[in-house]
Enzyme design. Structure first.
Site, PDB file in Angstrom:
ATOM      1  N   LYS A  85       0.894  -1.171   0.241  1.00 31.39           N
ATOM      2  CA  LYS A  85       0.134   0.036  -0.041  1.00 31.39           C
ATOM      3  C   LYS A  85       0.959   1.406   0.090  1.00 31.39           C
ATOM      4  CE  LYS A  85      -3.693   0.138   2.602  1.00 31.39           C
ATOM      5  NZ  LYS A  85      -4.488   0.255   3.804  1.00 31.39           N
TER       6      LYS A  85
HETATM    7  C1  E4P Z   1      -7.846   0.424   3.974  1.00 31.97           C
HETATM    8  O1  E4P Z   1      -7.037  -0.024   3.445  1.00 31.97           O
HETATM    9  C2  E4P Z   1      -7.796   1.476   5.206  1.00 31.97           C
HETATM   10  O2  E4P Z   1      -7.104   0.550   6.196  1.00 31.97           O
HETATM   11  C3  E4P Z   1      -9.203   1.620   5.732  1.00 31.97           C
HETATM   12  O3  E4P Z   1     -10.265   1.058   5.329  1.00 31.97           O
HETATM   13  C4  E4P Z   1      -9.308   2.821   6.521  1.00 31.97           C
HETATM   14  O4  E4P Z   1     -10.787   2.978   7.012  1.00 31.97           O
HETATM   15  P1  E4P Z   1     -10.987   4.207   8.163  1.00 31.97           P
HETATM   16  O5  E4P Z   1     -11.494   5.349   7.273  1.00 31.97           O
HETATM   17  O6  E4P Z   1     -12.181   3.441   8.853  1.00 31.97           O
HETATM   18  O7  E4P Z   1      -9.662   4.243   9.270  1.00 31.97           O
END
Ligand code: E4P
Length: 220
Positions: A85
């Protein structure tokens, strides 16, 4: 539509892995840090919890091109299930292009607009992660953004997969499936809700009661 669990909690990952309903996981620096575990230890626990064909999204913590490349290569070298990522910033997109050419799969994260998603596809991203919940937090229609990304990718037959992220409800998962995204990543609690229905519970209770009342013998 594939389902990933958005978590770094080993017990949660293990439970859903054993159920056989998830295809992988997503983590981020926040999720990893709240475990309180050493990152290396956490990552190796995640590797041993998930089976061979799962996808494991691990995030870099760099913002400049060279360090992103270095961290991404290191993460990808750990295990062939890793997708790296990388944030949706210019150096991140540049790194995505380079890493994709090297055969390293990249998930561009923190995506909030269809135009960012267009750039991600052109940079060769394996996944693009629109954060729907965070858009809704600032009163932007996250589903509209997702629908536009789905349409744009279809128009040009982009291979980048859409990973619906920042899920805040079971309803988000239903809407993700209806919008035609490839994957949804959800916190543990909403995935657990998916198989529940009161009519399943009352229906099953009646089946079992009727069978008991009939005093029949089962096959085994
Ligand atoms: C995705 O890869 C992220 O880790 C995640 O969906 C972030 O979500 P949040 O906005 O609930 O922190």
């Amino acid at each position: 539509m594939k389902i990933f669990i958005d978590s770094a909690q080993i017990e949660q990952i293990k439970e859903l892995e054993d159920l056989g309903v998830i295809s992988g996981i997503t983590t981020n620096p926040t999720l990893a840090s709240v475990t309180g575990k050493n990152f290396k230890d956490l990552v190796s626990e995640i590797f041993s919890t998930l089976s061979k064909d799962r996808i494991i999204n691990l995030e870099v913590i760099a913002t400049d091109y060279e360090t992103i490349l270095k961290q991404a290569r290191a993460l990808a070298a750990l295990d062939n299930r890793v997708v790296v990522k990388i944030p949706c910033i210019p150096d991140g997109l540049k790194a995505c292009k380079k890493l994709s050419e090297e055969g390293i799969r990249v998930n561009i994260t923190l995506v909030f607009s269809p135009m960012q998603a267009l750039l991600c596809a052109n940079a060769g991203a394996y996944f693009v992660s629109p954060f729907v919940g965070r858009l809704e937090d600032i009163s932007v229609d996250g589903m509209e953004i997702v629908s536009e990304i789905v349409k744009i990718y279809k128009n040009y037959d982009y291979k980048t997969q859409i990973l619906f992220a920042s899920v805040r409800s079971v309803e988000h998962i239903r809407l993700a499936a209806l919008a035609g995204v490839d994957v949804v990543t959800s916190p543990y609690e909403y995935i657990k809700e998916l198989y529940k229905h009161p009519l399943t519970d009352t229906g099953l209770a009646k089946f079992l009661k009727d069978w008991t009342d009939a005093k029949e013998e089962f096959i085994v």
